[in-house]
Write a protein that holds these residues in place. Structure first.
Motif, mmCIF file in Angstrom:
data_model
loop_
_atom_site.group_PDB
_atom_site.id
_atom_site.type_symbol
_atom_site.label_atom_id
_atom_site.label_comp_id
_atom_site.label_asym_id
_atom_site.label_seq_id
_atom_site.Cartn_x
_atom_site.Cartn_y
_atom_site.Cartn_z
ATOM 1 N N ASN A 28 1.221 -1.367 0.065
ATOM 2 C CA ASN A 28 0.012 -0.035 -0.122
ATOM 3 C C ASN A 28 0.568 1.349 -0.398
ATOM 4 O OD1 ASN A 28 1.174 0.594 2.754
ATOM 5 N ND2 ASN A 28 -1.240 -0.451 3.969
ATOM 6 N N ALA A 29 0.167 2.924 -0.117
ATOM 7 C CA ALA A 29 0.888 3.954 -0.482
ATOM 8 C C ALA A 29 1.858 4.282 1.003
ATOM 9 C CB ALA A 29 -0.106 5.083 -0.424
ATOM 10 N N ARG A 30 1.092 3.550 2.106
ATOM 11 C CA ARG A 30 2.555 3.496 3.366
ATOM 12 C C ARG A 30 3.156 3.004 3.458
ATOM 13 N NH1 ARG A 30 -1.669 3.024 8.173
ATOM 14 N NH2 ARG A 30 -1.693 5.343 8.131
ATOM 15 N N GLN A 31 3.640 2.018 2.599
ATOM 16 C CA GLN A 31 4.472 0.930 2.747
ATOM 17 C C GLN A 31 5.461 1.856 1.858
ATOM 18 O OE1 GLN A 31 2.203 -2.710 2.177
ATOM 19 N NE2 GLN A 31 2.409 -3.716 4.465
ATOM 20 N N LYS A 32 4.805 1.814 0.433
ATOM 21 C CA LYS A 32 6.156 1.911 -0.490
ATOM 22 C C LYS A 32 6.964 3.380 0.407
ATOM 23 C CE LYS A 32 3.352 0.919 -4.398
ATOM 24 N NZ LYS A 32 2.355 1.248 -5.210
ATOM 25 N N ARG A 33 5.873 4.483 0.532
ATOM 26 C CA ARG A 33 6.413 6.108 1.234
ATOM 27 C C ARG A 33 7.089 5.229 2.255
ATOM 28 N NH1 ARG A 33 1.474 8.203 0.963
ATOM 29 N NH2 ARG A 33 1.347 7.938 3.361
ATOM 30 N N GLU A 34 7.529 4.199 3.644
ATOM 31 C CA GLU A 34 8.525 3.739 4.069
ATOM 32 C C GLU A 34 9.025 2.780 4.012
ATOM 33 O OE1 GLU A 34 6.074 1.078 7.061
ATOM 34 O OE2 GLU A 34 5.190 2.649 7.498
ATOM 35 N N LYS A 36 10.859 3.767 0.396
ATOM 36 C CA LYS A 36 11.486 5.059 0.095
ATOM 37 C C LYS A 36 11.691 4.311 -1.781
ATOM 38 C CE LYS A 36 13.398 7.067 3.531
ATOM 39 N NZ LYS A 36 14.960 7.501 4.431
#
Length: 171
Positions: A28-34, A36
Motif C-alpha cells: 500500500n502507499a504507506r509501505q511504499k513511502r516507508e 522509499k
C-alpha cells in the motif's frame, strides 16, 4: 448401504478459498513511502545515467507522432504530445511564477500529479511544480510548449483524458 456421489464438474469452494489466500498482495502507499520506493538515491542522481532513458524516449515519441515529418501539422503533434509519456524527455522551464525555476533544463525522471522531478546536467535533482509553469520540449527541431497547469494529473490519467481546446493561460 449408502454411497455418496460427487459431481466431477461442480467446483469445490474450499479449494478456491485456499488459492486466493496464497496470492501475493501488493504494497500500500504507506509501505511504499516507508520503503522509499519512489526516492532516487543520491549516488544514482547522475545525468549520464539517464541519457539512455532519453534515447528511448526520443524513439518512443517519434513512433507516437508517426515519424515527425516536416509536413506534420503542429496541431496533430500537439494532440499526440498531450497524451504522451514524458519520462526521459529533456524539458526546459520557459516561464514560471517563481523566477528561480526559469531556464532550468534537465531530463524528466519522475512525474507526479503536481510536480516534475528533473535531473540537471550538474547532477542535481530538482522538483519543479507544474502549476503556473510553462515547459518546452524539443524533438528533432520541433519545439513544443507545455502548460503545466493543464498537465496537473498523473501521466496514466492524462493518457486516457479528452482535452478540450481552450485559449492559453497567462501566468
Amino acid at each position: 448401504l449408502w454411497c455418496w456421489l460427487t459431481n466431477p464438474y461442480k467446483k469445490d469452494k474450499r479449494n478456491k478459498d485456499t488459492r486466493n489466500s496464497k496470492k501475493a498482495k501488493g504494497l500500500n502507499a504507506r509501505q511504499k513511502r516507508e520503503m522509499k520506493v519512489f526516492q532516487i538515491k543520491p549516488e544514482q542522481q547522475r545525468y549520464e545515467l539517464f541519457l539512455p532513458l532519453h534515447d528511448l524516449w526520443r524513439q518512443y515519441i517519434i513512433d507516437v507522432c508517426h515519424g515527425l515529418k516536416p509536413s506534420s501539422s503542429p496541431q496533430f503533434v500537439q494532440q499526440k504530445l498531450l497524451k504522451a509519456d514524458f519520462h526521459g524527455a529533456i524539458i526546459t522551464v520557459v516561464r514560471s511564477k517563481c523566477p528561480s525555476y526559469v531556464g532550468t533544463t534537465g531530463i524528466l525522471v519522475q512525474e507526479f500529479k503536481h510536480v516534475f522531478k528533473i535531473i540537471t546536467k550538474e547532477d542535481r535533482l530538482k522538483v519543479i511544480p507544474k502549476r503556473n509553469s510553462v515547459f518546452a520540449v524539443e524533438i528533432n527541431g520541433f519545439v513544443s510548449h507545455i502548460y503545466g497547469s493543464k498537465f496537473e494529473q498523473r501521466s496514466s490519467e492524462r493518457s486516457a483524458k479528452k482535452f478540450k481546446v481552450k485559449g492559453t493561460i497567462d501566468l
